[in-house]
Scaffold this motif. Structure first.
Motif, PDB file in Angstrom:
ATOM      1  N   ARG A  64      12.777   4.698  12.624  1.00  0.00           N
ATOM      2  CA  ARG A  64      11.553   4.542  13.389  1.00  0.00           C
ATOM      3  C   ARG A  64      10.623   5.742  13.231  1.00  0.00           C
ATOM      4  O   ARG A  64       9.401   5.576  13.124  1.00  0.00           O
ATOM      5  CB  ARG A  64      11.876   4.312  14.863  1.00  0.00           C
ATOM      6  N   PRO A  65      11.111   6.984  13.208  1.00  0.00           N
ATOM      7  CA  PRO A  65      10.184   8.103  13.021  1.00  0.00           C
ATOM      8  C   PRO A  65       9.389   7.998  11.708  1.00  0.00           C
ATOM      9  O   PRO A  65       8.199   8.320  11.678  1.00  0.00           O
ATOM     10  CB  PRO A  65      11.113   9.324  13.017  1.00  0.00           C
ATOM     11  N   LEU A  66      10.068   7.599  10.654  1.00  0.00           N
ATOM     12  CA  LEU A  66       9.363   7.485   9.372  1.00  0.00           C
ATOM     13  C   LEU A  66       8.270   6.418   9.454  1.00  0.00           C
ATOM     14  O   LEU A  66       7.166   6.601   8.940  1.00  0.00           O
ATOM     15  CB  LEU A  66      10.352   7.166   8.246  1.00  0.00           C
ATOM     16  N   LYS A  67       8.616   5.271  10.104  1.00  0.00           N
ATOM     17  CA  LYS A  67       7.616   4.198  10.207  1.00  0.00           C
ATOM     18  C   LYS A  67       6.426   4.662  11.027  1.00  0.00           C
ATOM     19  O   LYS A  67       5.274   4.395  10.668  1.00  0.00           O
ATOM     20  CB  LYS A  67       8.253   2.967  10.849  1.00  0.00           C
ATOM     21  N   LYS A  68       6.697   5.390  12.099  1.00  0.00           N
ATOM     22  CA  LYS A  68       5.602   5.844  12.949  1.00  0.00           C
ATOM     23  C   LYS A  68       4.730   6.851  12.220  1.00  0.00           C
ATOM     24  O   LYS A  68       3.501   6.840  12.358  1.00  0.00           O
ATOM     25  CB  LYS A  68       6.168   6.468  14.221  1.00  0.00           C
ATOM     26  N   SER A  69       5.392   7.703  11.458  1.00  0.00           N
ATOM     27  CA  SER A  69       4.605   8.703  10.736  1.00  0.00           C
ATOM     28  C   SER A  69       3.685   8.041   9.705  1.00  0.00           C
ATOM     29  O   SER A  69       2.543   8.474   9.494  1.00  0.00           O
ATOM     30  CB  SER A  69       5.536   9.707  10.075  1.00  0.00           C
ATOM     31  N   ILE A  70       4.178   6.981   9.048  1.00  0.00           N
ATOM     32  CA  ILE A  70       3.356   6.274   8.052  1.00  0.00           C
ATOM     33  C   ILE A  70       2.152   5.644   8.726  1.00  0.00           C
ATOM     34  O   ILE A  70       1.023   5.685   8.205  1.00  0.00           O
ATOM     35  CB  ILE A  70       4.205   5.220   7.337  1.00  0.00           C
ATOM     36  N   ILE A  71       2.373   5.094   9.915  1.00  0.00           N
ATOM     37  CA  ILE A  71       1.269   4.443  10.612  1.00  0.00           C
ATOM     38  C   ILE A  71       0.337   5.487  11.210  1.00  0.00           C
ATOM     39  O   ILE A  71      -0.892   5.344  11.135  1.00  0.00           O
ATOM     40  CB  ILE A  71       1.836   3.522  11.711  1.00  0.00           C
ATOM     41  N   LYS A  72       0.926   6.529  11.757  1.00  0.00           N
ATOM     42  CA  LYS A  72       0.111   7.558  12.410  1.00  0.00           C
ATOM     43  C   LYS A  72      -0.785   8.258  11.402  1.00  0.00           C
ATOM     44  O   LYS A  72      -1.968   8.510  11.677  1.00  0.00           O
ATOM     45  CB  LYS A  72       1.031   8.571  13.112  1.00  0.00           C
ATOM     46  N   PHE A 104       7.874  -3.984  10.657  1.00  0.00           N
ATOM     47  CA  PHE A 104       6.580  -3.551  11.187  1.00  0.00           C
ATOM     48  C   PHE A 104       5.988  -4.677  12.032  1.00  0.00           C
ATOM     49  O   PHE A 104       6.350  -5.852  11.892  1.00  0.00           O
ATOM     50  CB  PHE A 104       5.609  -3.214  10.051  1.00  0.00           C
ATOM     51  N   GLU A 105       5.109  -4.273  12.896  1.00  0.00           N
ATOM     52  CA  GLU A 105       4.424  -5.259  13.719  1.00  0.00           C
ATOM     53  C   GLU A 105       3.443  -6.061  12.854  1.00  0.00           C
ATOM     54  O   GLU A 105       3.028  -5.630  11.782  1.00  0.00           O
ATOM     55  CB  GLU A 105       3.682  -4.558  14.855  1.00  0.00           C
ATOM     56  N   ASP A 106       3.064  -7.247  13.346  1.00  0.00           N
ATOM     57  CA  ASP A 106       2.202  -8.139  12.565  1.00  0.00           C
ATOM     58  C   ASP A 106       0.858  -7.520  12.233  1.00  0.00           C
ATOM     59  O   ASP A 106       0.263  -7.799  11.182  1.00  0.00           O
ATOM     60  CB  ASP A 106       1.982  -9.438  13.344  1.00  0.00           C
ATOM     61  N   LYS A 107       0.375  -6.647  13.115  1.00  0.00           N
ATOM     62  CA  LYS A 107      -0.963  -6.111  12.885  1.00  0.00           C
ATOM     63  C   LYS A 107      -1.008  -5.138  11.715  1.00  0.00           C
ATOM     64  O   LYS A 107      -2.071  -4.825  11.207  1.00  0.00           O
ATOM     65  CB  LYS A 107      -1.471  -5.430  14.143  1.00  0.00           C
ATOM     66  N   TYR A 108       0.203  -4.671  11.304  1.00  0.00           N
ATOM     67  CA  TYR A 108       0.236  -3.764  10.155  1.00  0.00           C
ATOM     68  C   TYR A 108       0.618  -4.484   8.848  1.00  0.00           C
ATOM     69  O   TYR A 108       0.561  -3.883   7.775  1.00  0.00           O
ATOM     70  CB  TYR A 108       1.244  -2.633  10.420  1.00  0.00           C
ATOM     71  N   ASN A 114      -1.430  -5.627   1.253  1.00  0.00           N
ATOM     72  CA  ASN A 114      -2.458  -5.118   0.340  1.00  0.00           C
ATOM     73  C   ASN A 114      -1.899  -4.055  -0.582  1.00  0.00           C
ATOM     74  O   ASN A 114      -2.244  -3.962  -1.762  1.00  0.00           O
ATOM     75  CB  ASN A 114      -3.623  -4.551   1.140  1.00  0.00           C
ATOM     76  N   LEU A 115      -0.979  -3.190   0.049  1.00  0.00           N
ATOM     77  CA  LEU A 115      -0.321  -2.192  -0.786  1.00  0.00           C
ATOM     78  C   LEU A 115       0.529  -2.851  -1.871  1.00  0.00           C
ATOM     79  O   LEU A 115       0.529  -2.437  -3.037  1.00  0.00           O
ATOM     80  CB  LEU A 115       0.561  -1.286   0.090  1.00  0.00           C
ATOM     81  N   PHE A 116       1.252  -3.889  -1.446  1.00  0.00           N
ATOM     82  CA  PHE A 116       2.088  -4.598  -2.422  1.00  0.00           C
ATOM     83  C   PHE A 116       1.229  -5.164  -3.578  1.00  0.00           C
ATOM     84  O   PHE A 116       1.561  -5.024  -4.752  1.00  0.00           O
ATOM     85  CB  PHE A 116       2.850  -5.738  -1.739  1.00  0.00           C
ATOM     86  N   LEU A 117       0.128  -5.814  -3.231  1.00  0.00           N
ATOM     87  CA  LEU A 117      -0.713  -6.435  -4.251  1.00  0.00           C
ATOM     88  C   LEU A 117      -1.305  -5.395  -5.185  1.00  0.00           C
ATOM     89  O   LEU A 117      -1.447  -5.623  -6.401  1.00  0.00           O
ATOM     90  CB  LEU A 117      -1.831  -7.241  -3.594  1.00  0.00           C
ATOM     91  N   ALA A 118      -1.639  -4.220  -4.607  1.00  0.00           N
ATOM     92  CA  ALA A 118      -2.204  -3.172  -5.451  1.00  0.00           C
ATOM     93  C   ALA A 118      -1.189  -2.707  -6.486  1.00  0.00           C
ATOM     94  O   ALA A 118      -1.530  -2.465  -7.653  1.00  0.00           O
ATOM     95  CB  ALA A 118      -2.663  -2.001  -4.592  1.00  0.00           C
ATOM     96  N   GLU A 119       0.060  -2.567  -6.043  1.00  0.00           N
ATOM     97  CA  GLU A 119       1.078  -2.139  -6.998  1.00  0.00           C
ATOM     98  C   GLU A 119       1.447  -3.257  -7.979  1.00  0.00           C
ATOM     99  O   GLU A 119       1.738  -2.992  -9.153  1.00  0.00           O
ATOM    100  CB  GLU A 119       2.326  -1.667  -6.249  1.00  0.00           C
ATOM    101  N   MET A 150       3.559 -13.354   4.921  1.00  0.00           N
ATOM    102  CA  MET A 150       2.126 -13.518   4.712  1.00  0.00           C
ATOM    103  C   MET A 150       1.660 -14.840   5.311  1.00  0.00           C
ATOM    104  O   MET A 150       0.509 -14.948   5.753  1.00  0.00           O
ATOM    105  CB  MET A 150       1.807 -13.479   3.215  1.00  0.00           C
ATOM    106  N   LEU A 151       2.514 -15.825   5.299  1.00  0.00           N
ATOM    107  CA  LEU A 151       2.159 -17.102   5.908  1.00  0.00           C
ATOM    108  C   LEU A 151       2.108 -16.998   7.426  1.00  0.00           C
ATOM    109  O   LEU A 151       1.274 -17.644   8.070  1.00  0.00           O
ATOM    110  CB  LEU A 151       3.176 -18.173   5.490  1.00  0.00           C
ATOM    111  N   ASP A 152       2.996 -16.141   7.974  1.00  0.00           N
ATOM    112  CA  ASP A 152       3.054 -16.014   9.426  1.00  0.00           C
ATOM    113  C   ASP A 152       1.825 -15.315   9.986  1.00  0.00           C
ATOM    114  O   ASP A 152       1.392 -15.590  11.114  1.00  0.00           O
ATOM    115  CB  ASP A 152       4.309 -15.236   9.847  1.00  0.00           C
ATOM    116  N   VAL A 153       1.257 -14.438   9.197  1.00  0.00           N
ATOM    117  CA  VAL A 153       0.100 -13.671   9.684  1.00  0.00           C
ATOM    118  C   VAL A 153      -1.197 -14.220   9.096  1.00  0.00           C
ATOM    119  O   VAL A 153      -2.231 -13.536   9.123  1.00  0.00           O
ATOM    120  CB  VAL A 153       0.268 -12.184   9.344  1.00  0.00           C
ATOM    121  N   ASP A 154      -1.135 -15.432   8.528  1.00  0.00           N
ATOM    122  CA  ASP A 154      -2.332 -16.109   7.992  1.00  0.00           C
ATOM    123  C   ASP A 154      -3.051 -15.309   6.903  1.00  0.00           C
ATOM    124  O   ASP A 154      -4.289 -15.204   6.868  1.00  0.00           O
ATOM    125  CB  ASP A 154      -3.329 -16.421   9.128  1.00  0.00           C
TER     126      ASP A 154
END
Length: 1395
Positions: A64-72, A104-108, A114-119, A150-154
């Motif tokens: 969780r700390p790593l995930k928070k740091s990425i978002i923060k 991760f939460e849906d909002k992220y 987008n990161l995946f598609l870029a790579e 991706m389908l779940d978050v439209d």
């Protein structure tokens, strides 16, 4: 104690959370360390779901700390390439560790994707050091099914973008993969790279499949379909394979969407707003390959396209169906059964374009699945199109059929081979040409397979060369076909390297199935090749002699040779030009090579010489194609001495098939008959065959007689068997055996004929094999004059005794089926022996021919009298033999043939036996066409032209037209050479002899006969031949001059016959004048005529009283009007024959005049009896006349009198006697009439003409002929009906007045027209006042030289008709036919109209 990877990651996340605005370096270092540590963390290996879930929660807490740091730190939106990659790696590892729960939460999630598609988009750079990390990301997303979030978050837009990226990515990876494989040096590296690329493709496919199985949309379907059928630079097989794999994997979810799209394409083509609008057929095809069950819903719509009225739509749908059914090992035909049925129906579509498209599709279907369940149906449909009514479809069907046969020739259906072969007899030339080309390739492939042992010889394939040979019988373009067939037999029918032995195996099998027509065609081609080679040898000789001779003379001869040689090429005009260019090149090496080819007898050496020659001149040579064909014609490419040697060896071999012996011998005889020199090298085997096989001894002996001059053999080896044939063989064997002896015997062995003559004489006197012995003696007399002279007395004495011998009572009578009895045969054989002895091939005969000519004269004149005994009263066969003998003797002994013998010979043209006459005329025509006899004998045709037999009339017409054309052509060629012309070479000169023959005819009308019908019948031969000659304007100017000259001459044989000569000349002059085809004062007419002195002499100034009296009688009674009436009767009578009873005479020249079709049927007893007894036909007969165009000019007619008749032995001159020159001055005709004949002549003339017109009616018709004086004012006010020449109908009108000056009547017609008409030259009838317009015209019109005479039923005939056809009671039906014009056969083309 070491920390766990999770603890390390937790501490790193905590440090990042505590840091404030870290720089890039520290972030990169931390994230790289975190990514490395995360890759070491695996999911807990716990099988229970509860325990695993708890374990994942513990791990998630530490991460969780790593995930928070990425978002923060907002690293999800950082666009730095290095940071973005490390963040993406860390996020993908977190997804992997915590799967299946989203970390991760849906909002992220959107930012993460987008990161995946870029790579993913950077995966195209395979040489990047980060390629492996990005591939790992793709693998993680695929394995963890992250894309479903991706389908779940439209994120549908991102899914669409990802699909496009993947299709582009797989394309680029595929191309890079190919490049890598090409440049790789280490095999292991190649293998690793290939494995990586395959793994990449599988991961992409998994991601896309997961999404489509979960939720498919129309937009995604379009993306897939676009890449499925994409074309151009952007299209790659990898993208196509990816789309195909998606359709296979996601059939259930994609089927509704795909069917909906395709249905809209079918139903609403114009409203589809998509780039796929024009590609839906390709989509259907690709889907049928990957998921055929998807298309079941749209098959009805697809089938409807095959039935639409638009041809282009049907063709497109048909092509698509063909592609679907043409997939190998595909069961489309079973799945789409209804579509397949409709597909087969398109083979019989109403549109030819559709049927042709169906054939192309059918070919692909059959070749893809030749053993499939539907193959037989396709093959049947193709086979039926070989009989299509459109030649384009038949041609396409032929090409398809031949391709099918070549694909698997061993198992080609036999009925298909037969049907395709029949197209060689197609009615269209284009189809026949295509058939020859395609079937030649099929046969070539078949021969190649047979030579390699893949298949055995098949009679159905051997029919191909047989049917190709029949093209030579093509009437449309017979000559060009024979040239093309020759080239096919030489170059295209067999593989180039096929051995001679294999070629002959096929030829022998061909001869098994050949009939006489095939053999005739093959012989024609070989004969054409032989003539071409002979002419080319002559041309090469001229070229070599050009340096030592007159250049102009050589050029003229070369030009003549080139014309003949060019006729042996498909395009004669181009070939002639090529020959001239070849001579201008003056390349000695070319001429030497052609000479070598002509002299070479073996196939193998000739082929080597030809290949070296063509290789030396090169394909770029301006005449390469021409020289290629020319060298083919020079070389022994069809048959050679090697072929003959193989056949001889097979016949001599003990292992040869006895059933093939007959074809072997037949093939040998065909080859040697045309190329006897090919026997060289096979003399020993041929002698063995000649001694052993009696069944074909005649043919073998003939072949030996032709080949004897070319072979190297000891005469002593052949002499026993040849001498045996001369004594004991058949007449044919004896003839050819003597010829072979003459060729094989050396100069020191010439005494063999003396010894042979003695043996033959002894055999004859002993009565052994008399027919054969006489034949041998005849041939010996031709080859050795001296040897025959020693025994001539004995032979002639024997023959004369045969003629005096009484026929035996038990001998069968002569008939047409058996020919004649033995007695007559011996007479005929004896005549032939003596005749041939006077026609030697070499040397001169010094013995006298008078005895032979006397016996010929007695034979022709006797008919059982004067000591000539025959088995029947007439001796027709013996007289025929005598007549033929005179024809043959005229070649060298024409000076000795008396006028009486000539007349008796010519009289065979009117023999009562039609078979004898036909045989004589056929022989005469052959000799004339070959220029073997004098042309004066052609007048014999005239008797059959006017004779009673219809077949003989047609044959004689054909013969006389052919003779006239050839004689005119040769006379013109003679003028071109020496600029002079002899009238005796003109075909019209035969009139000189015909008139003399008729004048001495015992059936000539008596002196007191004034019946025109009698003269018309007797003069039928003269008038018939004049009518034929007048059709040629180049000949016509001579006729008047010849006839005038005869009228000024006397009979040199019997002066008492001179009046007859003048009568016949007057009648001929009348016929020429009334024809109006030439001007009597034409400048083309010669000023002097040469007549043969043996028949004519100059008129004497003083005559005896009897001659004066006869001449006076002739000139006063047989005046001009009488002559014209004779001609008029002749012409009217030949026009009265029924059209359906007269078979059409097929003539070679289209510019020929009307045909003479009817014999003169007038009785000699008088005009009244003739009109009563003769039967007439009321049906119309049409005469068609197209006069030839004149090519003669006054310059060509110049110096006609400069030539004289010379005594030249062997030439077809009119006479060998000296000639008399007579000036063609118009002789005056005395116009006074003897009083004792005046009235009688006038009444007789009127009666004769009346009977003539009456005779044109059926029996019982009453027709009165009005005098010209009664036509004038006597019919003013009467109603008449006039026959119109334009529409052939009668027009009614009233005669208003008569103009005596113009001899014309003014007639007011019922339709309002008013015309001035000369009724003398029109066909008309008067109408009864009571029954105006009610006459029943039951008889058909009869045309005579363009003039129609109406025929009506009289009152007496109408009583016999049904009641409905009879006129009403009290009405009379009187027919009045007026036609008294001298030119009865000439109608005016238009009438003079009055306003």
């Amino acid at each position: 104690m070491e920390k766990t990877p999770t603890e390390i990651v937790s501490e790193m996340g905590s440090r990042l959370l505590q840091s404030y605005r870290p720089n890039k370096g520290s972030l990169v270092k931390s994230l790289r360390e975190a990514a490395t540590t995360l890759s070491q963390i695996e999911q807990p290996l716990v099988t229970e779901a509860v325990s695993k879930k708890q374990a994942l929660k513990l791990i998630g807490a530490e991460l969780r700390p790593l995930k928070k740091s990425i978002i923060k730190l907002d690293l999800l939106k950082n666009r730095d390439n290095d940071l973005s990659l490390l963040v993406t790696v860390c996020v993908s590892e977190i997804f992997r560790i915590l799967a299946p729960e989203p970390p991760f939460e849906d909002k992220y999630l959107r930012d993460i994707f987008n990161l995946f598609l870029a790579e993913f988009s950077e995966l195209s750079d395979t040489v990047s050091p980060y390629f492996s990390r990005r591939a790992k990301i793709l693998e993680t997303v695929s394995r963890c099914k992250c894309s479903l979030l991706m389908l779940d978050v439209d994120c549908h837009d991102l899914i669409h973008e990802m699909f496009n990226t993947f299709f582009s990515l797989v394309r680029d990876h595929y191309q890079q993969n190919l490049a890598h494989q090409k440049n790789a040096k280490v095999q292991q590296r190649k293998a690793n790279t290939q494995q990586a690329q395959q793994s990449l493709f599988n991961d992409i496919l998994t991601i896309m499949t997961d999404i489509l199985k979960e939720e498919a949309s129309s937009s995604l379907v379009r993306v897939i379909l676009e890449n499925l059928v994409k074309e151009g630079k952007d299209a790659t097989p990898a993208a196509n394979n990816l789309a195909s794999s998606l359709i296979k994997n996601c059939t259930d979810t994609l089927e509704p969407l795909i069917c909906s799209f395709l249905t809209s394409c079918f139903m609403e083509k114009d409203s589809i707003q998509s780039n796929l609008k024009d590609s839906y057929h390709e989509i259907i095809f690709m889907i049928s390959l990957n998921a055929p069950q998807i298309l079941l819903a749209i098959i009805p719509n697809f089938t409807q396209e095959l039935l639409t009225d638009q041809v282009d739509v049907r063709i497109k749908a048909l092509n698509l169906a063909g592609r679907i059914f043409a997939q190998p090992n595909h069961c489309s035909g079973e799945i789409y059964r209804d579509l397949f049925v409709e597909f087969l129906r398109r083979f019989s579509d109403k549109s030819a374009e559709v049927r042709m498209a169906a054939l192309k599709c059918g070919k692909q279907c059959y070749l893809a699945n030749p053993s499939g369940n539907k193959a037989s149906g396709v093959l049947t449909a193709i086979q039926e199109r070989l009989l299509d009514f459109d030649d384009r479809v038949r041609t396409q069907a032929l090409v398809v059929t031949c391709d099918i046969m070549k694909s698997n020739i061993k198992y080609a259906p036999l009925n298909l081979i037969s049907e395709a072969t029949e197209r060689l007899r197609d009615k269209k030339i284009s189809v026949r040409k295509k058939a020859m080309q395609q079937l030649s390739k099929v046969y070539q492939d078949y021969c190649d397979k047979c030579s390699k042992g893949y298949m055995t010889i098949n009679d159905h394939f051997e029919q191909i060369p047989c049917k190709i040979l029949l093209l030579c019988c093509d009437k449309d373009c017979k000559e060009s076909w024979s040239h093309n067939v020759e080239l096919v037999l030489s170059d295209d029918l067999y593989p180039r390297l096929l051995p001679v032995e294999e070629r002959m195996r096929h030829w022998v099998q061909c001869f098994v199935v050949m009939n006489h027509i095939h053999l005739k065609s093959l012989s024609s081609i070989l004969s054409q090749k032989r003539r071409f080679q002979s002419e080319l040898r002559h041309c090469l000789t001229l070229w070599r002699e050009a340096k030592d001779h007159n250049v102009e003379e050589v050029k003229r001869k070369q030009k003549s040779c080139f014309v003949k040689l060019s006729s042996g090429f498909p395009d004669a005009s181009k070939a002639e030009d090529f020959f001239h260019r070849l001579v201008q090149m003056n390349d000695t090496s070319i001429f030497d090579a052609l000479t070598l080819l002509l002299d070479e007898l073996t196939f193998t050496k000739a082929q080597t010489i030809r290949e070296k020659f063509l290789e030396r001149i090169g394909a770029n040579h301006q005449l390469f194609d021409f020289l290629r064909i020319l060298s083919t014609k020079c070389a022994p490419t069809i048959f050679s001495s090697e072929h003959v040697r193989y056949l001889m060896d097979q016949l001599s071999s003990s292992t040869s098939d006895t059933q093939l012996k007959a074809p072997f011998i037949k093939l040998i005889l065909v080859i040697l008959n045309m190329f006897p020199s090919y026997l060289r090298g096979s003399e020993k085997q041929f002698l063995e065959l000649l001694e052993d096989d009696d069944s074909v001894a005649d043919e073998l002996t003939e072949a030996l007689s032709k080949a004897a001059p070319y072979i190297s053999a000891n005469f002593s080896d052949y002499s026993p068997v040849l001498e045996k044939m001369c004594l004991e063989g058949t007449r044919s064997q004896a003839k050819h055996a003597v010829s072979a002896i003459a060729s094989l015997a050396r100069s020191s062995e010439k005494s063999v004929f003396s010894k042979l003559c003695k043996k033959l004489r002894d055999s004859l006197l002993c009565g052994r094999k008399i027919p054969t012995t006489l034949q041998s003696l005849a041939c010996v007399g031709q080859y050795s004059v001296l040897a025959f002279d020693n025994i001539y007395e004995d032979i002639s004495r024997y023959v004369y005794q045969v003629f005096q011998a009484e026929p035996s009572d038990n001998q069968p009578p002569c008939d047409q089926s058996s020919g004649c009895c033995n007695s007559c045969k011996l007479k005929i054989y004896g005549l032939k022996t003596l005749v041939k002895s006077f026609l030697p091939r070499h040397g001169q005969v010094v013995r006298k021919i008078d005895d032979l000519l006397n016996i010929l004269k007695k034979t022709l004149r006797s008919q059982g009298l004067e000591g000539i005994k025959s088995c029947d009263a007439r001796g027709a066969n013996v007289r025929l033999a005598a007549a033929k003998a005179v024809l043959l003797l005229s070649r060298k002994w024409d000076l000795h043939i008396s006028p009486e013998l000539f007349r008796l010979t010519i009289s065979m043209g009117k023999d009562s036996n039609a078979f004898i006459t036909k045989t004589f005329l056929t022989k005469l025509q052959k000799l004339l066409m070959e220029n073997m006899i004098p042309r004066r004998y052609a007048c014999a045709f005239s008797f059959s032209v006017s004779g009673p037999c219809r077949d003989l009339q047609n044959d004689s017409l054909r013969y006389i037209y052919g003779f006239t054309r050839n004689a005119t052509r040769e006379a013109r060629a003679g003028r071109d050479v020496d600029q002079r012309e002899s009238l005796t070479d003109c075909p019209a000169y035969m009139i000189v002899f015909l008139i003399h023959v008729l004048a001495h005819d015992p059936d000539f009308p008596s002196e007191d006969c004034m019946d025109e019908h009698v003269y018309a019948r007797f003069c039928g031969p003269l008038l018939s031949i004049l009518q034929v000659l007048l059709s040629n304007k180049e000949i016509a100017p001579f006729l008047c001059c010849i006839l005038r000259a005869i009228k000024r001459a006397e009979d040199a044989v019997d002066a008492c016959k001179t009046p007859r000569l003048h009568i016949l000349a007057d009648i001929g002059s009348s016929a020429v004048n009334t024809s109006k085809c030439i001007d009597a004062t034409s400048p083309q007419a010669p000023r002097s005529i040469l007549l043969p002195s043996s028949l004519y002499k100059l008129g004497q100034t003083s005559m005896s009283d009897s001659q004066n009296k006869a001449k006076s009688h002739t000139r006063n009674t047989l005046e001009q009007t009488f002559m014209e009436r004779v001609v008029l009767i002749f012409r009217s009578q030949i026009s009265l024959k029924c059209q359906e009873d007269t078979p059409a005479v097929v003539l070679e020249d289209g510019d020929l005049p009307l045909l003479l079709g009817n014999q003169i049927e007038t009785s000699m007893t008088g005009s009244t009896e003739a009109s009563k007894n003769n039967t007439r036909c009321s049906k119309k007969r049409t005469h068609l006349g197209m006069p030839e165009k004149s090519t003669t000019t006054s310059r060509e007619m110049k110096n006609v009198t400069s030539k004289k008749c010379k005594t030249v032995e062997g030439r077809g001159h009119i006479s060998r006697d000296s000639t008399v020159s007579l000036r063609t001055v118009e002789s005056e005709i005395r116009k006074k009439k003897l009083e004792r004949h005046g009235t009688c002549s006038k009444e007789s003339a009127g009666a004769s003409v009346s009977n003539n017109v009456t005779s044109s009616k059926p029996s019982g018709v009453v027709s009165t002929l009005k005098d010209t004086s009664n036509h004038g004012e006597a019919i003013i006010g009467q109603r008449i009906k006039l026959l119109s020449p334009a529409d052939g109908c009668f027009h009614h009108g009233t005669v208003e007045r008569f103009n005596s000056k113009s001899n014309s009547h003014k007639i007011a017609f019922d339709n309002g027209d008013v015309e001035l008409v000369c009724l003398d030259s029109e066909s008309w009838e008067t109408l009864s006042h009571e029954s105006m317009g009610q006459q029943e015209i039951l008889g058909k019109e009869t045309e005579s030289f363009g003039s129609r005479v109406p025929e009506v039923k009289t009152k007496q005939q109408k009583k016999k008709l049904p009641a409905k056809l009879n006129p009403t009671a009290g009405e009379e039906s009187v027919s009045e036919v007026t036609n008294t014009s001298d030119n009865i056969g000439l109608r005016r083309s238009r009438r003079q109209r009055m306003s």
